[in-house]
Scaffold this motif. Structure first.
Motif, PDB file in Angstrom:
ATOM      1  N   LYS A 132       0.837  -1.210   0.000  1.00 57.59           N
ATOM      2  CA  LYS A 132       0.000   0.000   0.000  1.00 57.59           C
ATOM      3  C   LYS A 132       0.866   1.252   0.000  1.00 57.59           C
ATOM      4  CE  LYS A 132      -3.787  -2.195   2.434  1.00 57.59           C
ATOM      5  NZ  LYS A 132      -4.323  -2.421   3.775  1.00 57.59           N
ATOM      6  N   SER A 133       1.908   1.241   0.800  1.00 56.29           N
ATOM      7  CA  SER A 133       2.795   2.394   0.868  1.00 56.29           C
ATOM      8  C   SER A 133       3.517   2.620  -0.466  1.00 56.29           C
ATOM      9  CB  SER A 133       3.810   2.193   1.997  1.00 56.29           C
ATOM     10  OG  SER A 133       4.617   3.327   2.144  1.00 56.29           O
ATOM     11  N   GLU A 134       3.990   1.554  -1.076  1.00 60.66           N
ATOM     12  CA  GLU A 134       4.674   1.675  -2.371  1.00 60.66           C
ATOM     13  C   GLU A 134       3.714   2.134  -3.466  1.00 60.66           C
ATOM     14  OE1 GLU A 134       7.896   1.560  -2.832  1.00 60.66           O
ATOM     15  OE2 GLU A 134       8.376   0.867  -0.822  1.00 60.66           O
ATOM     16  N   VAL A 135       2.486   1.608  -3.451  1.00 61.03           N
ATOM     17  CA  VAL A 135       1.474   2.026  -4.435  1.00 61.03           C
ATOM     18  C   VAL A 135       1.166   3.511  -4.262  1.00 61.03           C
ATOM     19  CG1 VAL A 135      -0.954   1.751  -5.111  1.00 61.03           C
ATOM     20  CG2 VAL A 135       0.481  -0.265  -4.791  1.00 61.03           C
ATOM     21  N   MET A 136       1.062   3.950  -3.011  1.00 55.97           N
ATOM     22  CA  MET A 136       0.821   5.354  -2.703  1.00 55.97           C
ATOM     23  C   MET A 136       1.910   6.218  -3.359  1.00 55.97           C
ATOM     24  SD  MET A 136       0.975   6.993   1.153  1.00 55.97           S
ATOM     25  CE  MET A 136       2.750   6.760   1.372  1.00 55.97           C
ATOM     26  N   GLU A 137       3.157   5.818  -3.196  1.00 52.54           N
ATOM     27  CA  GLU A 137       4.260   6.591  -3.757  1.00 52.54           C
ATOM     28  C   GLU A 137       4.278   6.546  -5.287  1.00 52.54           C
ATOM     29  OE1 GLU A 137       7.997   5.695  -1.780  1.00 52.54           O
ATOM     30  OE2 GLU A 137       6.879   5.321   0.075  1.00 52.54           O
ATOM     31  N   CYS A 138       3.949   5.402  -5.868  1.00 44.08           N
ATOM     32  CA  CYS A 138       3.884   5.298  -7.335  1.00 44.08           C
ATOM     33  C   CYS A 138       2.832   6.252  -7.890  1.00 44.08           C
ATOM     34  CB  CYS A 138       3.550   3.866  -7.771  1.00 44.08           C
ATOM     35  SG  CYS A 138       4.894   2.692  -7.607  1.00 44.08           S
ATOM     36  N   HIS A 139       1.647   6.244  -7.294  1.00 47.53           N
ATOM     37  CA  HIS A 139       0.590   7.141  -7.775  1.00 47.53           C
ATOM     38  C   HIS A 139       1.014   8.601  -7.641  1.00 47.53           C
ATOM     39  CE1 HIS A 139      -2.564   4.501  -9.037  1.00 47.53           C
ATOM     40  NE2 HIS A 139      -2.492   3.807  -7.916  1.00 47.53           N
ATOM     41  N   TYR A 140       1.703   8.923  -6.575  1.00 49.64           N
ATOM     42  CA  TYR A 140       2.203  10.291  -6.394  1.00 49.64           C
ATOM     43  C   TYR A 140       3.131  10.674  -7.548  1.00 49.64           C
ATOM     44  CZ  TYR A 140       4.929  14.170  -4.585  1.00 49.64           C
ATOM     45  OH  TYR A 140       5.565  15.376  -4.447  1.00 49.64           O
ATOM     46  N   HIS A 141       4.093   9.810  -7.843  1.00 51.18           N
ATOM     47  CA  HIS A 141       5.055  10.115  -8.909  1.00 51.18           C
ATOM     48  C   HIS A 141       4.394  10.189 -10.274  1.00 51.18           C
ATOM     49  CE1 HIS A 141       8.773  10.296  -6.681  1.00 51.18           C
ATOM     50  NE2 HIS A 141       8.431   9.204  -6.024  1.00 51.18           N
ATOM     51  N   LEU A 142       3.296   9.482 -10.454  1.00 49.86           N
ATOM     52  CA  LEU A 142       2.569   9.526 -11.720  1.00 49.86           C
ATOM     53  C   LEU A 142       1.603  10.708 -11.793  1.00 49.86           C
ATOM     54  CD1 LEU A 142       1.861   5.719 -12.137  1.00 49.86           C
ATOM     55  CD2 LEU A 142       3.374   7.126 -13.559  1.00 49.86           C
ATOM     56  N   GLY A 143       1.484  11.457 -10.692  1.00 51.62           N
ATOM     57  CA  GLY A 143       0.580  12.602 -10.671  1.00 51.62           C
ATOM     58  C   GLY A 143      -0.852  12.236 -10.335  1.00 51.62           C
ATOM     59  N   ASN A 144      -1.075  11.008  -9.908  1.00 50.19           N
ATOM     60  CA  ASN A 144      -2.416  10.546  -9.499  1.00 50.19           C
ATOM     61  C   ASN A 144      -2.592  10.860  -8.011  1.00 50.19           C
ATOM     62  OD1 ASN A 144      -2.485   9.421 -12.084  1.00 50.19           O
ATOM     63  ND2 ASN A 144      -1.807   7.429 -11.355  1.00 50.19           N
ATOM     64  N   PHE A 145      -2.718  12.133  -7.694  1.00 48.21           N
ATOM     65  CA  PHE A 145      -2.672  12.564  -6.305  1.00 48.21           C
ATOM     66  C   PHE A 145      -3.870  12.088  -5.487  1.00 48.21           C
ATOM     67  CE2 PHE A 145      -0.251  16.010  -8.558  1.00 48.21           C
ATOM     68  CZ  PHE A 145       0.995  15.494  -8.245  1.00 48.21           C
ATOM     69  N   ASP A 146      -5.049  12.009  -6.112  1.00 52.50           N
ATOM     70  CA  ASP A 146      -6.216  11.509  -5.371  1.00 52.50           C
ATOM     71  C   ASP A 146      -6.027  10.045  -4.992  1.00 52.50           C
ATOM     72  OD1 ASP A 146      -7.509  13.952  -5.398  1.00 52.50           O
ATOM     73  OD2 ASP A 146      -8.636  13.512  -7.241  1.00 52.50           O
ATOM     74  N   GLU A 147      -5.482   9.270  -5.918  1.00 53.80           N
ATOM     75  CA  GLU A 147      -5.188   7.857  -5.620  1.00 53.80           C
ATOM     76  C   GLU A 147      -4.144   7.752  -4.512  1.00 53.80           C
ATOM     77  OE1 GLU A 147      -6.218   4.728  -6.826  1.00 53.80           O
ATOM     78  OE2 GLU A 147      -7.885   5.887  -7.616  1.00 53.80           O
ATOM     79  N   ALA A 148      -3.122   8.577  -4.604  1.00 51.44           N
ATOM     80  CA  ALA A 148      -2.068   8.563  -3.582  1.00 51.44           C
ATOM     81  C   ALA A 148      -2.658   8.902  -2.217  1.00 51.44           C
ATOM     82  CB  ALA A 148      -0.962   9.550  -3.949  1.00 51.44           C
ATOM     83  N   PHE A 149      -3.544   9.894  -2.179  1.00 48.21           N
ATOM     84  CA  PHE A 149      -4.161  10.282  -0.909  1.00 48.21           C
ATOM     85  C   PHE A 149      -5.020   9.147  -0.363  1.00 48.21           C
ATOM     86  CE2 PHE A 149      -6.734  12.658   2.095  1.00 48.21           C
ATOM     87  CZ  PHE A 149      -5.782  13.499   2.657  1.00 48.21           C
ATOM     88  N   SER A 150      -5.760   8.492  -1.248  1.00 45.16           N
ATOM     89  CA  SER A 150      -6.592   7.359  -0.845  1.00 45.16           C
ATOM     90  C   SER A 150      -5.740   6.239  -0.244  1.00 45.16           C
ATOM     91  CB  SER A 150      -7.373   6.848  -2.059  1.00 45.16           C
ATOM     92  OG  SER A 150      -8.106   5.705  -1.734  1.00 45.16           O
ATOM     93  N   TYR A 151      -4.619   5.940  -0.874  1.00 46.49           N
ATOM     94  CA  TYR A 151      -3.726   4.907  -0.341  1.00 46.49           C
ATOM     95  C   TYR A 151      -3.085   5.342   0.974  1.00 46.49           C
ATOM     96  CZ  TYR A 151      -4.123   1.387  -3.914  1.00 46.49           C
ATOM     97  OH  TYR A 151      -4.606   0.392  -4.715  1.00 46.49           O
ATOM     98  N   SER A 152      -2.825   6.638   1.126  1.00 44.43           N
ATOM     99  CA  SER A 152      -2.249   7.101   2.389  1.00 44.43           C
ATOM    100  C   SER A 152      -3.238   6.866   3.528  1.00 44.43           C
ATOM    101  CB  SER A 152      -1.839   8.570   2.312  1.00 44.43           C
ATOM    102  OG  SER A 152      -2.961   9.438   2.323  1.00 44.43           O
ATOM    103  N   GLU A 153      -4.532   7.049   3.249  1.00 44.49           N
ATOM    104  CA  GLU A 153      -5.555   6.761   4.266  1.00 44.49           C
ATOM    105  C   GLU A 153      -5.575   5.269   4.598  1.00 44.49           C
ATOM    106  OE1 GLU A 153      -9.095   8.365   2.466  1.00 44.49           O
ATOM    107  OE2 GLU A 153      -8.708  10.373   3.267  1.00 44.49           O
TER     108      GLU A 153
END
Length: 193
Positions: free
Chosen positions: A101-122
């Motif tokens: 989950k943490s790695e997916v969060m960071e991948c989405h961040y780097h891809l600019g998928n910030f809403d997805e990254a925020f969802s994974y951070s939760e």
């Protein structure tokens, strides 16, 4: 961190884990992956996977290998490919589940998928809460909380973006060495302009 890799190679070559089991412990394998990340050595990670993933327990092998390839491609900054491997993981094994989950969060961040990254951070924070703070390294929780602050800045959900970013940089500078390293090594702050 690069100095650690030859020690890990020696440990694996001599199969020093054999005192405990004839199989390579999954937790050790995951730790070794992160040593490779810390060293910034994607090719070492690739060799680790290719040479030693066959030594993992058969019940844990498939999802651990998918996790490992996700780590490898994340290290190579091929975040779409990393996500494709993470998406194959269906495990409740806590080490793999929380780290994925943490790695997916960071991948989405780097891809600019910030809403997805925020969802994974939760999801990461909820997982940490379920496990209890005594079972999670304090720096892990600290990292996710600071990461969420960064996401709010990047998505414009913070007023006075520049001031908030400077405040966040100061918080990171005062954070634990693990948190500082994670922000620096994974080039997380580079998205903020």
């Amino acid at each position: 961190a690069k100095k650690t890799l030859p020690i890990v190679d020696f440990y694996l070559q001599k199969m020093l884990y054999n005192d405990v089991s004839t199989l390579l412990p999954m937790g050790s394998f995951v730790s070794f992956l992160y040593y490779g990340v810390k060293a910034g050595d994607a090719e070492w990670i690739k060799k680790l996977i290719e040479k030693h993933s066959c030594e993992l327990h058969p019940d844990k092998k498939e999802y651990t290998i998918n996790f490992a390839w996700g780590i490898y491609y994340g290290c190579k900054e091929d975040y779409n490919k990393a996500l494709s491997y993470y998406s194959k993981i269906n495990s409740s094994e806590s080490v793999i589940s929380e780290n994925t989950k943490s790695e997916v969060m960071e991948c989405h961040y780097h891809l600019g998928n910030f809403d997805e990254a925020f969802s994974y951070s939760e999801a990461v924070l909820r997982g940490y809460e379920r496990k209890g703070k005594g079972n999670i390294p304090r720096w892990g929780i600290e990292f996710v909380k600071l990461f969420r602050e960064l996401l709010k800045i990047v998505t414009g959900k913070q007023l006075e973006k520049h001031d908030k970013f400077e405040e966040l940089k100061l918080k990171i500078a005062k954070a634990s060495p693990q948190v500082q390293f994670k922000f620096a090594n994974k080039k997380i702050l580079s998205k903020v302009k």
